[in-house]
Design a protein around this motif. Structure first.
Motif, PDB file in Angstrom:
ATOM      1  N   LYS A   1       0.842  -1.179   0.000  1.00 53.26           N
ATOM      2  CA  LYS A   1       0.000   0.000   0.000  1.00 53.26           C
ATOM      3  C   LYS A   1       0.883   1.236   0.000  1.00 53.26           C
ATOM      4  CE  LYS A   1      -3.609  -2.601   0.314  1.00 53.26           C
ATOM      5  NZ  LYS A   1      -4.544  -2.759  -0.819  1.00 53.26           N
ATOM      6  N   TYR A   2       0.352   2.311  -0.579  1.00 56.10           N
ATOM      7  CA  TYR A   2       1.094   3.571  -0.654  1.00 56.10           C
ATOM      8  C   TYR A   2       0.230   4.664  -0.050  1.00 56.10           C
ATOM      9  CZ  TYR A   2       3.788   0.784  -3.935  1.00 56.10           C
ATOM     10  OH  TYR A   2       4.538  -0.217  -4.499  1.00 56.10           O
ATOM     11  N   SER A   3       0.816   5.360   0.945  1.00 62.80           N
ATOM     12  CA  SER A   3       0.051   6.351   1.689  1.00 62.80           C
ATOM     13  C   SER A   3       1.002   7.379   2.275  1.00 62.80           C
ATOM     14  CB  SER A   3      -0.748   5.668   2.804  1.00 62.80           C
ATOM     15  OG  SER A   3      -1.368   6.615   3.634  1.00 62.80           O
ATOM     16  N   ILE A   4       0.447   8.570   2.589  1.00 59.99           N
ATOM     17  CA  ILE A   4       1.249   9.595   3.272  1.00 59.99           C
ATOM     18  C   ILE A   4       1.704   9.071   4.622  1.00 59.99           C
ATOM     19  CG2 ILE A   4       1.202  11.919   4.248  1.00 59.99           C
ATOM     20  CD1 ILE A   4      -0.850  12.662   2.125  1.00 59.99           C
ATOM     21  N   ARG A   5       0.786   8.399   5.311  1.00 57.47           N
ATOM     22  CA  ARG A   5       1.163   7.759   6.571  1.00 57.47           C
ATOM     23  C   ARG A   5       1.854   6.447   6.263  1.00 57.47           C
ATOM     24  NH1 ARG A   5      -3.926   6.493   9.368  1.00 57.47           N
ATOM     25  NH2 ARG A   5      -2.635   6.205  11.225  1.00 57.47           N
ATOM     26  N   GLU A   6       2.601   5.936   7.218  1.00 58.08           N
ATOM     27  CA  GLU A   6       3.295   4.661   7.014  1.00 58.08           C
ATOM     28  C   GLU A   6       2.271   3.534   6.911  1.00 58.08           C
ATOM     29  OE1 GLU A   6       6.686   1.803   9.077  1.00 58.08           O
ATOM     30  OE2 GLU A   6       6.052   3.655  10.070  1.00 58.08           O
ATOM     31  N   PRO A   7       2.221   2.832   5.771  1.00 61.24           N
ATOM     32  CA  PRO A   7       1.209   1.777   5.599  1.00 61.24           C
ATOM     33  C   PRO A   7       1.588   0.509   6.362  1.00 61.24           C
ATOM     34  CG  PRO A   7       2.628   1.875   3.679  1.00 61.24           C
ATOM     35  CD  PRO A   7       3.065   2.998   4.585  1.00 61.24           C
ATOM     36  N   ILE A   8       0.601  -0.354   6.541  1.00 59.34           N
ATOM     37  CA  ILE A   8       0.851  -1.656   7.173  1.00 59.34           C
ATOM     38  C   ILE A   8       1.648  -2.515   6.204  1.00 59.34           C
ATOM     39  CG2 ILE A   8      -0.218  -3.700   8.194  1.00 59.34           C
ATOM     40  CD1 ILE A   8      -2.688  -1.966   8.746  1.00 59.34           C
ATOM     41  N   LYS A   9       2.704  -3.124   6.670  1.00 60.02           N
ATOM     42  CA  LYS A   9       3.599  -3.906   5.818  1.00 60.02           C
ATOM     43  C   LYS A   9       2.892  -5.160   5.295  1.00 60.02           C
ATOM     44  CE  LYS A   9       7.677  -2.429   8.454  1.00 60.02           C
ATOM     45  NZ  LYS A   9       8.797  -2.893   9.322  1.00 60.02           N
ATOM     46  N   PRO A  10       3.258  -5.619   4.095  1.00 61.12           N
ATOM     47  CA  PRO A  10       2.677  -6.858   3.577  1.00 61.12           C
ATOM     48  C   PRO A  10       2.865  -8.043   4.511  1.00 61.12           C
ATOM     49  CG  PRO A  10       3.811  -5.689   1.822  1.00 61.12           C
ATOM     50  CD  PRO A  10       4.115  -4.952   3.085  1.00 61.12           C
ATOM     51  N   ALA A  11       4.040  -8.155   5.142  1.00 59.64           N
ATOM     52  CA  ALA A  11       4.283  -9.267   6.059  1.00 59.64           C
ATOM     53  C   ALA A  11       3.310  -9.225   7.230  1.00 59.64           C
ATOM     54  CB  ALA A  11       5.716  -9.240   6.565  1.00 59.64           C
ATOM     55  N   CYS A  12       3.024  -8.027   7.729  1.00 61.17           N
ATOM     56  CA  CYS A  12       2.084  -7.884   8.842  1.00 61.17           C
ATOM     57  C   CYS A  12       0.673  -8.253   8.396  1.00 61.17           C
ATOM     58  CB  CYS A  12       2.129  -6.454   9.374  1.00 61.17           C
ATOM     59  SG  CYS A  12       1.010  -6.149  10.762  1.00 61.17           S
ATOM     60  N   ARG A  13       0.280  -7.836   7.211  1.00 61.86           N
ATOM     61  CA  ARG A  13      -1.050  -8.157   6.699  1.00 61.86           C
ATOM     62  C   ARG A  13      -1.239  -9.670   6.593  1.00 61.86           C
ATOM     63  NH1 ARG A  13      -3.799  -3.931   4.041  1.00 61.86           N
ATOM     64  NH2 ARG A  13      -2.682  -1.959   4.226  1.00 61.86           N
ATOM     65  N   LEU A  14      -0.234 -10.344   6.055  1.00 61.83           N
ATOM     66  CA  LEU A  14      -0.329 -11.797   5.903  1.00 61.83           C
ATOM     67  C   LEU A  14      -0.291 -12.493   7.255  1.00 61.83           C
ATOM     68  CD1 LEU A  14      -0.397 -14.325   4.185  1.00 61.83           C
ATOM     69  CD2 LEU A  14       2.098 -14.171   3.952  1.00 61.83           C
ATOM     70  N   PHE A  15       0.617 -12.085   8.128  1.00 62.18           N
ATOM     71  CA  PHE A  15       0.749 -12.693   9.453  1.00 62.18           C
ATOM     72  C   PHE A  15      -0.552 -12.551  10.239  1.00 62.18           C
ATOM     73  CE2 PHE A  15       2.250 -12.446  13.946  1.00 62.18           C
ATOM     74  CZ  PHE A  15       2.825 -13.696  14.033  1.00 62.18           C
ATOM     75  N   LEU A  16      -1.128 -11.365  10.211  1.00 61.57           N
ATOM     76  CA  LEU A  16      -2.384 -11.110  10.919  1.00 61.57           C
ATOM     77  C   LEU A  16      -3.501 -12.010  10.382  1.00 61.57           C
ATOM     78  CD1 LEU A  16      -3.874  -7.580  11.597  1.00 61.57           C
ATOM     79  CD2 LEU A  16      -5.242  -9.291  10.440  1.00 61.57           C
ATOM     80  N   THR A  17      -3.607 -12.118   9.068  1.00 61.38           N
ATOM     81  CA  THR A  17      -4.682 -12.908   8.463  1.00 61.38           C
ATOM     82  C   THR A  17      -4.526 -14.385   8.773  1.00 61.38           C
ATOM     83  OG1 THR A  17      -4.874 -11.288   6.674  1.00 61.38           O
ATOM     84  CG2 THR A  17      -5.836 -13.467   6.293  1.00 61.38           C
ATOM     85  N   LEU A  18      -3.297 -14.889   8.726  1.00 61.55           N
ATOM     86  CA  LEU A  18      -3.070 -16.301   9.021  1.00 61.55           C
ATOM     87  C   LEU A  18      -3.438 -16.619  10.467  1.00 61.55           C
ATOM     88  CD1 LEU A  18       0.305 -16.954   7.160  1.00 61.55           C
ATOM     89  CD2 LEU A  18      -1.991 -17.653   6.453  1.00 61.55           C
ATOM     90  N   MET A  19      -3.123 -15.732  11.381  1.00 64.82           N
ATOM     91  CA  MET A  19      -3.504 -15.955  12.781  1.00 64.82           C
ATOM     92  C   MET A  19      -5.021 -15.946  12.934  1.00 64.82           C
ATOM     93  SD  MET A  19      -0.825 -14.097  15.354  1.00 64.82           S
ATOM     94  CE  MET A  19      -1.832 -14.719  16.686  1.00 64.82           C
ATOM     95  N   TYR A  20      -5.669 -15.041  12.237  1.00 68.66           N
ATOM     96  CA  TYR A  20      -7.138 -14.960  12.272  1.00 68.66           C
ATOM     97  C   TYR A  20      -7.759 -16.253  11.755  1.00 68.66           C
ATOM     98  CZ  TYR A  20     -11.762 -13.355  10.623  1.00 68.66           C
ATOM     99  OH  TYR A  20     -13.098 -13.229  10.358  1.00 68.66           O
ATOM    100  N   LEU A  21      -7.245 -16.792  10.664  1.00 68.05           N
ATOM    101  CA  LEU A  21      -7.779 -18.022  10.089  1.00 68.05           C
ATOM    102  C   LEU A  21      -7.439 -19.248  10.938  1.00 68.05           C
ATOM    103  CD1 LEU A  21      -6.886 -17.479   6.316  1.00 68.05           C
ATOM    104  CD2 LEU A  21      -9.086 -17.081   7.433  1.00 68.05           C
ATOM    105  N   ALA A  22      -6.249 -19.268  11.507  1.00 66.37           N
ATOM    106  CA  ALA A  22      -5.779 -20.444  12.226  1.00 66.37           C
ATOM    107  C   ALA A  22      -6.469 -20.636  13.567  1.00 66.37           C
ATOM    108  CB  ALA A  22      -4.270 -20.364  12.434  1.00 66.37           C
ATOM    109  N   HIS A  23      -6.892 -19.554  14.187  1.00 64.06           N
ATOM    110  CA  HIS A  23      -7.386 -19.679  15.560  1.00 64.06           C
ATOM    111  C   HIS A  23      -8.823 -19.239  15.747  1.00 64.06           C
ATOM    112  CE1 HIS A  23      -3.365 -20.747  16.918  1.00 64.06           C
ATOM    113  NE2 HIS A  23      -2.930 -19.806  16.115  1.00 64.06           N
ATOM    114  N   GLY A  24      -9.432 -18.676  14.725  1.00 60.40           N
ATOM    115  CA  GLY A  24     -10.834 -18.309  14.839  1.00 60.40           C
ATOM    116  C   GLY A  24     -11.100 -17.194  15.824  1.00 60.40           C
ATOM    117  N   SER A  25     -10.096 -16.356  16.093  1.00 58.78           N
ATOM    118  CA  SER A  25     -10.293 -15.240  17.012  1.00 58.78           C
ATOM    119  C   SER A  25     -11.217 -14.204  16.370  1.00 58.78           C
ATOM    120  CB  SER A  25      -8.952 -14.586  17.353  1.00 58.78           C
ATOM    121  OG  SER A  25      -8.055 -15.526  17.905  1.00 58.78           O
ATOM    122  N   SER A  26     -11.887 -13.435  17.206  1.00 58.25           N
ATOM    123  CA  SER A  26     -12.745 -12.377  16.677  1.00 58.25           C
ATOM    124  C   SER A  26     -11.887 -11.246  16.133  1.00 58.25           C
ATOM    125  CB  SER A  26     -13.664 -11.843  17.773  1.00 58.25           C
ATOM    126  OG  SER A  26     -12.913 -11.131  18.746  1.00 58.25           O
TER     127      SER A  26
END
Length: 414
Positions: free
Chosen positions: A89-114
């Motif tokens: 992502k490209y933004s004036i503010r520092e965007p969320i890194k691709p690694a963080c986006r993927l890591f977050l999503t995998l944790m969400y899928l793996a554990h069913g957290s809200s």
């Protein structure tokens, strides 16, 4: 009189100016935010889970990294390299890194957290987490399915058949098929479309797998309560199978010289066709038919275990998905293609020996697989939901009888 008219005009002008000022104030209040970053999220750089735990787990605790993401750091990097161009992502503010986006999503899928729990862990807004997970699940399917769940060719079907015969002693079997309910929150204005026989709302996942628990074809998103139509025959691979357009190999001879078509195996809910075998119905069957049902049951256990591995690794599927149907479809498809991807790149850790059931010669479970310790099987679709009637042609009965005779004459020893 003129003075009175002039006074009235002045009053109206004053009122108009005041209304305009009030409108401007209302617009300014509506556009102003209470804060740009919520106070509890302002410590992300020092307290966020990705910023603190992610690098530590990669360096010193890969076992815990696997528990978080269902893959090793090496496999995570392989996956990230394939999709990061879609996550930048490209933004004036520092965007969320691709690694963080993927890591977050995998944790969400793996554990069913809200989404709320994930947002607190990663120090992000709830809306941000929801948008990230929905975007990444769609990207995962888009970028991976052509490689890890491609359309099956005739040569691939032959390879699948060889593996089924080697591992499960069923010649000419190419895949096993079954359908499962994925629970979801009731979509707005949907009535009873998604309300199923288990008294919950759901979408239907119809899937076929090979002898090694890999999904080879899936159909996601049918209404969980639509019992007036056949989910199987309305799915893309179901239509192709029933119309003879799935690309299965032409019939070849068994070792005894008997000509036998290639087929898919399903349970009693599925129709009997020359390329789709189901068990004989009833009890107290003749020995030949009973033996056929045993052998078919062994092969059908493969799809049960494939779904078992799926839900034990991606536990988001065990709880109702609080998503709109389209987003739920994307999430389910993402878990399916991740299942195939991780099995292909890190099977010894993702589905190690003993993780699946040990099956006996009669199709019974001798030793339950480890996946059963962490997850309950998904609810299967009911019989009248898979098909409407079973007008099997005479040729289908003849093929099943011929196959039953061959299997009875060539019993297996485990």
């Amino acid at each position: 009189m003129a003075n009175i008219l002039r006074a009235v005009q002045v009053v109206k002008m004053v009122q108009a100016v005041r209304e305009l000022q009030q409108l401007r104030e209302d617009l300014n209040l509506a556009s102003e935010r209470r804060w740009w970053v919520r106070p509890s999220n302002q410590t992300r750089s020092s307290e966020g889970f990705f910023e603190t735990a992610y690098p530590l787990m990669r360096r010193e605790d890969p076992e815990y990294f696997f528990k978080c993401t269902r893959m090793s750091p090496r496999v995570f990097d392989i996956l990230l390299d394939r999709i990061k161009h879609r996550l930048r992502k490209y933004s004036i503010r520092e965007p969320i890194k691709p690694a963080c986006r993927l890591f977050l999503t995998l944790m969400y899928l793996a554990h069913g957290s809200s989404v709320f729990e994930i947002s607190r862990l990663f120090r992000m807004g709830v809306t941000t987490v929801r948008e990230v997970t929905q975007e990444v699940t769609k990207v995962l399917w888009d970028e991976l399915h052509e490689t890890f769940m491609p359309e099956v060719t005739e040569d691939k079907w032959k390879q699948c058949s060889d593996e089924f015969e080697t591992k499960w002693n069923l010649p000419h079997c190419c895949a096993a098929v079954d359908g499962k309910h994925i629970p979801i929150r009731c979509p707005p204005n949907s009535g009873s479309l998604y309300f199923n026989y288990k008294k919950q709302h759901s979408i239907v996942l119809m899937g076929m797998c090979d002898a090694n628990y890999n999904f080879v074809a899936v159909d996601v998103g049918a209404y969980g309560g639509n019992a007036d139509s056949s989910v199987f025959s309305s799915s893309e691979f179901g239509r192709r199978l029933l119309q003879g357009r799935l690309g299965l190999p032409q019939a070849t001879a068994l070792p005894n010289g008997q000509l036998m078509p290639y087929f898919i195996v399903g349970d009693a809910a599925f129709p009997l066709k020359t390329n789709l075998m189901r068990p004989y119905p009833g009890r107290n069957l003749p020995a030949v038919q009973e033996h056929f049902n045993y052998r078919l049951s062994r092969a059908r256990r493969v799809i049960e275990n494939a779904f078992g591995i799926l839900v034990s690794r991606w536990r988001i599927l065990l709880s109702p998905l609080y998503l709109h149907p389209e987003a739920a479809d994307n999430l389910v498809k993402a878990t399916l293609v991740l299942h195939n991807f991780v099995k292909a790149t890190n099977e010894t850790q993702y589905a190690p020996p003993g993780y699946t059931d040990q099956i006996g010669s009669h199709g019974e479970i001798i030793v339950p697989g480890d996946w059963r310790l962490t997850a309950e099987p998904l609810n299967s679709v009911e019989n009248n939901f898979v098909q409407r009637g079973n007008n099997a042609p005479r040729s289908a009965y003849e093929v099943r009888d011929s196959l039953a005779q061959y299997l009875f004459a060539n019993n297996i020893l485990l």
